[in-house]
Scaffold this motif. Structure first.
Motif, PDB file in Angstrom:
ATOM      1  N   VAL A   1      27.207 -16.787 -17.767  1.00  0.00           N
ATOM      2  CA  VAL A   1      25.914 -16.222 -18.151  1.00  0.00           C
ATOM      3  C   VAL A   1      24.845 -16.680 -17.161  1.00  0.00           C
ATOM      4  O   VAL A   1      24.749 -17.878 -16.853  1.00  0.00           O
ATOM      5  CB  VAL A   1      25.534 -16.650 -19.584  1.00  0.00           C
ATOM      6  CG1 VAL A   1      24.176 -16.079 -19.960  1.00  0.00           C
ATOM      7  CG2 VAL A   1      26.593 -16.191 -20.561  1.00  0.00           C
ATOM      8  N   VAL A   2      24.051 -15.734 -16.670  1.00  0.00           N
ATOM      9  CA  VAL A   2      22.929 -16.032 -15.788  1.00  0.00           C
ATOM     10  C   VAL A   2      21.663 -15.998 -16.623  1.00  0.00           C
ATOM     11  O   VAL A   2      21.346 -14.984 -17.237  1.00  0.00           O
ATOM     12  CB  VAL A   2      22.834 -15.019 -14.632  1.00  0.00           C
ATOM     13  CG1 VAL A   2      21.657 -15.352 -13.726  1.00  0.00           C
ATOM     14  CG2 VAL A   2      24.138 -14.999 -13.844  1.00  0.00           C
ATOM     15  N   MET A   3      20.951 -17.113 -16.653  1.00  0.00           N
ATOM     16  CA  MET A   3      19.753 -17.208 -17.474  1.00  0.00           C
ATOM     17  C   MET A   3      18.542 -16.666 -16.725  1.00  0.00           C
ATOM     18  O   MET A   3      18.513 -16.610 -15.495  1.00  0.00           O
ATOM     19  CB  MET A   3      19.506 -18.661 -17.886  1.00  0.00           C
ATOM     20  CG  MET A   3      20.698 -19.326 -18.552  1.00  0.00           C
ATOM     21  SD  MET A   3      21.269 -18.451 -20.026  1.00  0.00           S
ATOM     22  CE  MET A   3      19.876 -18.738 -21.115  1.00  0.00           C
ATOM     23  N   SER A   4      17.534 -16.257 -17.490  1.00  0.00           N
ATOM     24  CA  SER A   4      16.305 -15.730 -16.910  1.00  0.00           C
ATOM     25  C   SER A   4      15.534 -16.846 -16.220  1.00  0.00           C
ATOM     26  O   SER A   4      15.447 -17.968 -16.730  1.00  0.00           O
ATOM     27  CB  SER A   4      15.455 -15.091 -18.006  1.00  0.00           C
ATOM     28  OG  SER A   4      14.175 -14.760 -17.522  1.00  0.00           O
ATOM     29  N   ALA A   5      14.955 -16.540 -15.060  1.00  0.00           N
ATOM     30  CA  ALA A   5      14.190 -17.551 -14.328  1.00  0.00           C
ATOM     31  C   ALA A   5      12.872 -17.865 -15.017  1.00  0.00           C
ATOM     32  O   ALA A   5      12.401 -19.003 -14.986  1.00  0.00           O
ATOM     33  CB  ALA A   5      13.932 -17.069 -12.899  1.00  0.00           C
TER      34      ALA A   5
ATOM     35  N   LYS B   1      19.057 -14.957 -21.888  1.00  0.00           N
ATOM     36  CA  LYS B   1      19.934 -14.415 -20.855  1.00  0.00           C
ATOM     37  C   LYS B   1      19.166 -13.426 -19.983  1.00  0.00           C
ATOM     38  O   LYS B   1      18.319 -12.676 -20.470  1.00  0.00           O
ATOM     39  CB  LYS B   1      21.139 -13.725 -21.501  1.00  0.00           C
ATOM     40  CG  LYS B   1      22.180 -13.243 -20.506  1.00  0.00           C
ATOM     41  CD  LYS B   1      23.372 -12.639 -21.233  1.00  0.00           C
ATOM     42  CE  LYS B   1      23.005 -11.336 -21.907  1.00  0.00           C
ATOM     43  NZ  LYS B   1      24.200 -10.635 -22.424  1.00  0.00           N
ATOM     44  N   ARG B   2      19.435 -13.433 -18.707  1.00  0.00           N
ATOM     45  CA  ARG B   2      18.753 -12.510 -17.801  1.00  0.00           C
ATOM     46  C   ARG B   2      19.149 -11.072 -18.117  1.00  0.00           C
ATOM     47  O   ARG B   2      20.346 -10.774 -18.264  1.00  0.00           O
ATOM     48  CB  ARG B   2      19.127 -12.819 -16.351  1.00  0.00           C
ATOM     49  CG  ARG B   2      18.348 -12.016 -15.316  1.00  0.00           C
ATOM     50  CD  ARG B   2      18.948 -12.174 -13.946  1.00  0.00           C
ATOM     51  NE  ARG B   2      20.243 -11.501 -13.864  1.00  0.00           N
ATOM     52  CZ  ARG B   2      21.072 -11.557 -12.821  1.00  0.00           C
ATOM     53  NH1 ARG B   2      20.754 -12.299 -11.778  1.00  0.00           N
ATOM     54  NH2 ARG B   2      22.230 -10.917 -12.844  1.00  0.00           N
ATOM     55  N   PRO B   3      18.182 -10.157 -18.243  1.00  0.00           N
ATOM     56  CA  PRO B   3      18.527  -8.748 -18.488  1.00  0.00           C
ATOM     57  C   PRO B   3      19.404  -8.195 -17.378  1.00  0.00           C
ATOM     58  O   PRO B   3      19.262  -8.569 -16.201  1.00  0.00           O
ATOM     59  CB  PRO B   3      17.160  -8.050 -18.528  1.00  0.00           C
ATOM     60  CG  PRO B   3      16.197  -9.125 -18.914  1.00  0.00           C
ATOM     61  CD  PRO B   3      16.723 -10.376 -18.288  1.00  0.00           C
TER      62      PRO B   3
ATOM     63  N   ASP C   1      10.528  -9.564  -9.464  1.00  0.00           N
ATOM     64  CA  ASP C   1      11.410  -9.690 -10.623  1.00  0.00           C
ATOM     65  C   ASP C   1      11.755 -11.158 -10.843  1.00  0.00           C
ATOM     66  O   ASP C   1      12.353 -11.799  -9.982  1.00  0.00           O
ATOM     67  CB  ASP C   1      12.678  -8.860 -10.392  1.00  0.00           C
ATOM     68  CG  ASP C   1      13.709  -9.077 -11.492  1.00  0.00           C
ATOM     69  OD1 ASP C   1      13.318  -9.530 -12.584  1.00  0.00           O
ATOM     70  OD2 ASP C   1      14.897  -8.783 -11.255  1.00  0.00           O
ATOM     71  N   ARG C   2      11.383 -11.667 -12.015  1.00  0.00           N
ATOM     72  CA  ARG C   2      11.740 -13.033 -12.406  1.00  0.00           C
ATOM     73  C   ARG C   2      12.475 -13.039 -13.739  1.00  0.00           C
ATOM     74  O   ARG C   2      12.532 -14.067 -14.415  1.00  0.00           O
ATOM     75  CB  ARG C   2      10.485 -13.908 -12.481  1.00  0.00           C
ATOM     76  CG  ARG C   2       9.764 -14.106 -11.149  1.00  0.00           C
ATOM     77  CD  ARG C   2      10.653 -14.805 -10.131  1.00  0.00           C
ATOM     78  NE  ARG C   2       9.978 -15.067  -8.882  1.00  0.00           N
ATOM     79  CZ  ARG C   2       9.974 -14.237  -7.835  1.00  0.00           C
ATOM     80  NH1 ARG C   2      10.630 -13.082  -7.916  1.00  0.00           N
ATOM     81  NH2 ARG C   2       9.343 -14.549  -6.734  1.00  0.00           N
ATOM     82  N   GLY C   3      13.003 -11.895 -14.131  1.00  0.00           N
ATOM     83  CA  GLY C   3      13.801 -11.832 -15.348  1.00  0.00           C
ATOM     84  C   GLY C   3      13.004 -11.909 -16.628  1.00  0.00           C
ATOM     85  O   GLY C   3      13.552 -12.286 -17.667  1.00  0.00           O
TER      86      GLY C   3
END
Length: 308
Positions: free
Chosen positions: A113-117, A123-125, A135-137
């Motif tokens: 899982v890539v998390m939002s910055a 979780k990052r969209p 874009d920073r999620g």
């Protein structure tokens, strides 16, 4: 011509039969329901046979969250009642994350899982993968789930950001220089009390020359026509207007300039909103409320126009 025949017969000792025949023009649909019952055994599940597959394709879907439809109603017999859940178990997102470090067994967590910055606990969209400048999620309401909607939102953000940057500079410059310029050229002063610029909250928009509004509408219409003509082939906010070549030549240079525009546009949207609310609540011009930023500049500009 429509005809419907319903035949129902029941026997307590042997067999129950239910037959429904519907005729619509030349299309015939025949359904049979057979249940075998005996006095000493419980009734089995009904068997449903539908001869015409076209009827199954055209059946109307209904929802029954309260269970109001009887067991042998046509809606249940034709399997028309659908669940309220839009996703099946196979389609549900089973991602497990632990931003608060609650899980003791880390093997239960999803590892890819890539998390939002900007929101590290979410979780990052999926569509916010760094492709767009700025874009920073950040999408807690999941507006970016649809790609076409995402492009439309980005186009709107760029347009509003550009207008806000122009409005922020114009707001301050008007309060700093309008009185001096109007006095110099013998024009009417349209600033309000305490040198407040005309706005929706401050009032005074009726003093603005109507030709200004006509010009603004014409410029906006031309830009919209250019956007419609190019369709979906262009990047959001790209009107092919760069006479000085400031956008750069390489991909990295263009991305850097576009990201700087997005960041400054977002800041300008916050600033122009703050200007309007601040002047409305304080009943004073922004340049008078923050003289540390504008006092010396205002004096220099006023002296320049008076001495010119």
């Amino acid at each position: 011509m429509r005809s419907t025949t319903l035949i129902l017969s029941a026997s307590l000792t042997s067999t129950s039969a239910f037959s429904l025949t519907t005729t619509r023009g030349s299309n015939n649909v025949h359904m049979k329901l057979n249940t075998e019952t005996t006095p000493s055994s419980a009734s089995t599940e009904p068997e449903l046979e539908i001869d015409d597959e076209r009827f199954l394709q055209k059946k109307q879907e209904v929802y029954d969250p309260l269970g109001l439809y009887p067991q042998y109603s046509p809606e249940r017999l034709f399997d028309s009642i659908q669940p309220l859940e839009s996703l099946s178990l196979e389609q549900e997102d089973k991602t497990i994350i632990d931003p608060l470090n609650i899980y003791k067994d880390k093997s239960e967590l999803s590892s890819d899982v890539v998390m939002s910055a900007s929101l590290p606990f979410l979780k990052r969209p999926a569509n916010l993968n760094g492709r767009l400048p700025g874009d920073r999620g950040f999408d807690p309401l999941n507006f970016s789930s649809d790609m076409s909607s995402l492009n439309w939102y980005r186009e709107s953000e760029i347009k509003h950001g550009r207008l806000a940057m122009l409005a922020t500079v114009g707001w301050v410059v008007s309060e700093l220089t309008h009185n001096a310029i109007a006095t110099k050229f013998g024009l009417d002063n349209i600033l309000g009390k305490s040198d407040q610029v005309p706005s929706v909250l401050n009032g005074g928009l009726d003093k603005v020359n109507p030709l200004f509004w006509v010009e603004a509408i014409c410029v906006a219409a031309v830009l919209e026509f250019l956007a419609i003509e190019k369709g979906d082939t262009r990047e959001p906010g790209d009107f092919s207007f760069d006479p000085t070549g400031l956008s750069g030549k390489s991909y990295e240079d263009k991305f850097y300039v576009q990201e700087a525009e997005i960041f400054n546009g977002r800041l300008a949207m916050l600033a122009i909103t703050g200007f309007a609310i601040q002047e409305f609540t304080m009943n004073d011009a922004v340049i008078n409320q923050t003289p540390i930023f504008f006092n010396s500049l205002s004096n220099d500009l006023a002296n320049h126009f008076y001495l010119w």
